[in-house]
Design a protein around this motif. Structure first.
Motif, mmCIF file in Angstrom:
data_model
loop_
_atom_site.group_PDB
_atom_site.id
_atom_site.type_symbol
_atom_site.label_atom_id
_atom_site.label_comp_id
_atom_site.label_asym_id
_atom_site.label_seq_id
_atom_site.Cartn_x
_atom_site.Cartn_y
_atom_site.Cartn_z
ATOM 1 N N TRP A 135 111.135 39.285 119.134
ATOM 2 C CA TRP A 135 110.067 40.049 118.471
ATOM 3 C C TRP A 135 108.821 40.142 119.347
ATOM 4 C CZ3 TRP A 135 111.125 43.399 115.077
ATOM 5 C CH2 TRP A 135 112.102 43.194 114.111
ATOM 6 N N ALA A 136 108.521 39.084 120.100
ATOM 7 C CA ALA A 136 107.355 39.118 120.990
ATOM 8 C C ALA A 136 107.493 40.233 122.024
ATOM 9 C CB ALA A 136 107.183 37.762 121.670
ATOM 10 N N ILE A 137 108.696 40.350 122.601
ATOM 11 C CA ILE A 137 108.941 41.392 123.603
ATOM 12 C C ILE A 137 108.861 42.780 122.965
ATOM 13 C CG2 ILE A 137 110.718 42.391 125.106
ATOM 14 C CD1 ILE A 137 111.582 39.472 125.700
ATOM 15 N N VAL A 138 109.475 42.954 121.786
ATOM 16 C CA VAL A 138 109.447 44.249 121.099
ATOM 17 C C VAL A 138 108.006 44.663 120.796
ATOM 18 C CG1 VAL A 138 110.009 45.417 118.927
ATOM 19 C CG2 VAL A 138 111.763 44.099 120.130
ATOM 20 N N GLY A 143 103.060 47.849 121.756
ATOM 21 C CA GLY A 143 101.641 47.923 122.120
ATOM 22 C C GLY A 143 101.427 48.712 123.396
ATOM 23 N N LEU A 144 102.284 48.464 124.396
ATOM 24 C CA LEU A 144 102.210 49.194 125.665
ATOM 25 C C LEU A 144 102.373 50.691 125.438
ATOM 26 C CD1 LEU A 144 102.340 49.367 128.823
ATOM 27 C CD2 LEU A 144 104.817 49.029 128.590
ATOM 28 N N ALA A 145 103.421 51.081 124.713
ATOM 29 C CA ALA A 145 103.691 52.509 124.488
ATOM 30 C C ALA A 145 102.566 53.167 123.697
ATOM 31 C CB ALA A 145 105.023 52.668 123.746
ATOM 32 N N PHE A 146 102.057 52.459 122.691
ATOM 33 C CA PHE A 146 100.997 53.031 121.862
ATOM 34 C C PHE A 146 99.746 53.333 122.684
ATOM 35 C CE2 PHE A 146 97.116 52.375 119.384
ATOM 36 C CZ PHE A 146 97.250 53.409 118.466
ATOM 37 N N PHE A 297 98.371 38.691 108.317
ATOM 38 C CA PHE A 297 98.452 37.914 109.546
ATOM 39 C C PHE A 297 98.920 38.817 110.692
ATOM 40 C CE2 PHE A 297 100.931 33.945 111.381
ATOM 41 C CZ PHE A 297 100.349 34.143 112.617
ATOM 42 N N PHE A 298 99.942 39.631 110.446
ATOM 43 C CA PHE A 298 100.432 40.548 111.484
ATOM 44 C C PHE A 298 99.351 41.570 111.861
ATOM 45 C CE2 PHE A 298 102.279 44.647 112.672
ATOM 46 C CZ PHE A 298 102.942 44.271 113.834
ATOM 47 N N ALA A 299 98.657 42.126 110.858
ATOM 48 C CA ALA A 299 97.596 43.104 111.139
ATOM 49 C C ALA A 299 96.506 42.483 112.005
ATOM 50 C CB ALA A 299 97.009 43.633 109.834
ATOM 51 N N THR A 300 96.167 41.227 111.718
ATOM 52 C CA THR A 300 95.139 40.529 112.500
ATOM 53 C C THR A 300 95.586 40.357 113.953
ATOM 54 O OG1 THR A 300 94.414 39.299 110.541
ATOM 55 C CG2 THR A 300 93.809 38.387 112.681
ATOM 56 N N SER A 301 96.807 39.894 114.151
ATOM 57 C CA SER A 301 97.299 39.632 115.505
ATOM 58 C C SER A 301 97.547 40.916 116.293
ATOM 59 C CB SER A 301 98.595 38.813 115.439
ATOM 60 O OG SER A 301 98.371 37.560 114.851
ATOM 61 N N PHE A 302 98.160 41.913 115.637
ATOM 62 C CA PHE A 302 98.501 43.142 116.351
ATOM 63 C C PHE A 302 97.250 43.961 116.693
ATOM 64 C CE2 PHE A 302 100.319 47.529 116.613
ATOM 65 C CZ PHE A 302 101.131 47.296 117.723
ATOM 66 N N SER A 303 96.227 43.916 115.825
ATOM 67 C CA SER A 303 94.984 44.625 116.148
ATOM 68 C C SER A 303 94.323 44.000 117.373
ATOM 69 C CB SER A 303 94.019 44.612 114.954
ATOM 70 O OG SER A 303 93.599 43.295 114.644
ATOM 71 N N SER A 304 94.392 42.671 117.501
ATOM 72 C CA SER A 304 93.862 42.013 118.700
ATOM 73 C C SER A 304 94.653 42.420 119.933
ATOM 74 C CB SER A 304 93.899 40.492 118.534
ATOM 75 O OG SER A 304 92.998 40.075 117.539
ATOM 76 N N LEU A 305 95.985 42.506 119.786
ATOM 77 C CA LEU A 305 96.827 42.868 120.926
ATOM 78 C C LEU A 305 96.504 44.265 121.439
ATOM 79 C CD1 LEU A 305 100.616 42.192 121.335
ATOM 80 C CD2 LEU A 305 99.741 44.480 121.746
#
Length: 433
Positions: A135-138, A143-146, A297-305
C-alpha cells in the motif's frame, strides 16, 4: 479604498488593494493541511493523555506562532516580488549549501515516512488485503501521478476536500467523547505541570511546523497573488488556515484528555499511535466511529504527502533555477506564470521522482544510522533557520519600507526563533548518537 503606494518587486506600482474575501481562501488551507501529519496528531493526543486540558494554552500560542511565520513568508513574496529562496540567496552562499544538503537528505527519508503513514490506515481498514509495503508503494505512485499531471488549481481543490474530511472527523470524535467545558477553559491559563516542558514546546512548535511553511509563498504566487495588493487577502487566508489547525489540535487534545487520560491508556509513539486510538474508539463507540476515524487518519496523512510532493518540489525547482542564474539575474518577478513554468520543469519532476522511488528502498531496510543522524540534525535546524532568516530579510532594505516588520511581527518571529532553537537542541539530544 485608497490606492496603495507600495511597489512590487519589479518597481512598478501595485494595483488597488483587493478586499479580503472568503472566496479567495486556498493556499493557507494547503500549507496548514500539509504541515499537520499523523505524527503531530499522536504527539497532541499523548500530551492530552498525560496532562489532560492543562496544556491547551500552548496549542493557542502555537497557532499564533504559525500564523506569524506563514504571514512573514507570504509577505516577503508579495512585498518584494521575489521568492523566498531568492531572499535566502541574498544572505550568502551558506544558505544555498544548507538548503541543498537538507532538501536531498530530508526528501529521501520523508518520502518513506509519508508513504508508510498513508498506508497504515488502509491496512487497518482492509486487514485481509495486501500488506503495508504494497500500500505504501501504491500510495506513493498515486501521489506522484497526481502532482505530475495536475496544476495548482486542481491540487488546491483536492487538498480542500481532504481538509474538510480531516476537520469533520476530528471534531466529530472530539464531540463524541464529550469535552469538559470548564476544564478546557481552565486550560487556557498558562501552567507547566512537572514533566510537561517538552510536551509544551512540542505543542507550540511542532504541530503544523515543517518545511512546507516556507512553501506558503510559492503557493500564494501559484494562486495568482503576485504583489502587495493581495496582502489583506493573504493575511485572511493565513489566519483562517491556522485557526483551522488550532481547532484540529484542540480537538485532539480533548480526545487525549477525555478518552485516554482518565483511563490511563498509553499510545504507541509515532503514526502507529493512531491505529491504537482506532481500536480504543471501536471498543468505546463501535466500528462505524473507528472506520470514520481511520478515513480521517488517511486524509491527514495523504494531504501531507501530496502537499510535500508539490510544495517542496516547487521550492527545489526554484532553488535550481536561481542557483543556475547569476545573482544579478535571479530577481525575476515571482508570479503565477513563473510557478506554472516551474511545475513543468525538469527539476520539479526530478525531485518528485526523488521523493517517490529511492525512499521505497527504506520500506525494506532499517534506516541507516548515519542517515538518521543527518536527517535529524538537518531537520532540527530548519525551523530556526526559517524564523531567523525571515526576521533578517523583513528588517532589511531588501523589503520595501512599508512592508517591513513592525514590533508585533518582530516579537513573534523572535519568539518563534527562540522556541525553535530550544526544540532544535532537544531534538539533537534525542538522536541515537
Amino acid at each position: 479604498m485608497a490606492e496603495t503606494r507600495a511597489t512590487t518587486g519589479t518597481g512598478e506600482p501595485a494595483s488597488r488593494p483587493r478586499k479580503s474575501s472568503w472566496k479567495y481562501i486556498g493556499p493557507g488551507i494547503v500549507v496548514a493541511a500539509t504541515g499537520v501529519g499523523a505524527g503531530d496528531l499522536v504527539a497532541t493526543l499523548i500530551a492530552g493523555s498525560k496532562f489532560g486540558y492543562t496544556l491547551l494554552w500552548a496549542a493557542v500560542i502555537g497557532c499564533l506562532v504559525k500564523i506569524s511565520l506563514a504571514e512573514a513568508a507570504g509577505r516577503w513574496h508579495l512585498a518584494t516580488g521575489r521568492t523566498l529562496f531568492d531572499g535566502w540567496r541574498s544572505l550568502g552562499a551558506w544558505t544555498t549549501v544548507y538548503f541543498a544538503v537538507y532538501v536531498v537528505v530530508w526528501g529521501f527519508i520523508y518520502g518513506a515516512t509519508a508513504m508508510s503513514s498513508s498506508a497504515l490506515p488502509i491496512v487497518a481498514l482492509f486487514p485481509d488485503g495486501p500488506g503495508l509495503k504494497f500500500w505504501a508503494i501504491v500510495i506513493g505512485l498515486i501521489g506522484l501521478a497526481f502532482v505530475w499531471f495536475n496544476r495548482y488549481a486542481v491540487f488546491e481543490k483536492v487538498m480542500t476536500v481532504l481538509v474538510g474530511i480531516m476537520f469533520v472527523v476530528v471534531v466529530y470524535v472530539a464531540a463524541r467523547v464529550v469535552p469538559d467545558v470548564g476544564a478546557s477553559f481552565a486550560g487556557l491559563v498558562p501552567v507547566l505541570p512537572d514533566g510537561s516542558l517538552l510536551y509544551t514546546l512540542g505543542l507550540i512548535g511542532g504541530v503544523g511546523g515543517t518545511i512546507t511553511m516556507a512553501a506558503y509563498g510559492y503557493w500564494v504566487n501559484a494562486k495568482g497573488w503576485s504583489n502587495s495588493s493581495w496582502m489583506k487577502v493573504m493575511r485572511l487566508d493565513n489566519r483562517v488556515a491556522y485557526v483551522t489547525t488550532g481547532i484540529f489540535v484542540v480537538a485532539m487534545l480533548i480526545v487525549g484528555a477525555e478518552l485516554l487520560h482518565a483511563s490511563q491508556i498509553a499510545l504507541t509513539s509515532g503514526d502507529r499511535g493512531l491505529i491504537d486510538l482506532g481500536k480504543v474508539l471501536e471498543d468505546r463507540f463501535g466500528g462505524a466511529t473507528a472506520t470514520l476515524f481511520l478515513v480521517g487518519f488517511f486524509a491527514t496523512s495523504f494531504s501531507s504527502l501530496i502537499g510535500v510532493w508539490h510544495g517542496v518540489s516547487l521550492m527545489f525547482a526554484d532553488f535550481v533555477e536561481r542557483f543556475r542564474a547569476p545573482a544579478a539575474e535571479g530577481k525575476e518577478h515571482a508570479g503565477p506564470e513563473v510557478v506554472d513554468r516551474q511545475q513543468r520543469s525538469v527539476p520539479f519532476r526530478a525531485y518528485l521522482l526523488w521523493l517517490t522511488f529511492p525512499p521505497m528502498a527504506l520500506l525494506w531496510l532499517d534506516e541507516p544510522f548515519g542517515l538518521v543522524i543527518a536527517y535529524g540534525v538537518l531537520g532540527a535546524f530548519f525551523m530556526p533557520f526559517l524564523a531567523l532568516t525571515l526576521l533578517w530579510l523583513l528588517n532589511s532594505s531588501r523589503t520595501p519600507r512599508e512592508w517591513r516588520n513592525g514590533w508585533v511581527s518582530n516579537g513573534m518571529l523572535a519568539l518563534a526563533g527562540l522556541l525553535f532553537v530550544v526544540l532544535c537542541v532537544q531534538q539533537l539530544r534525542e538522536l541515537p548518537w
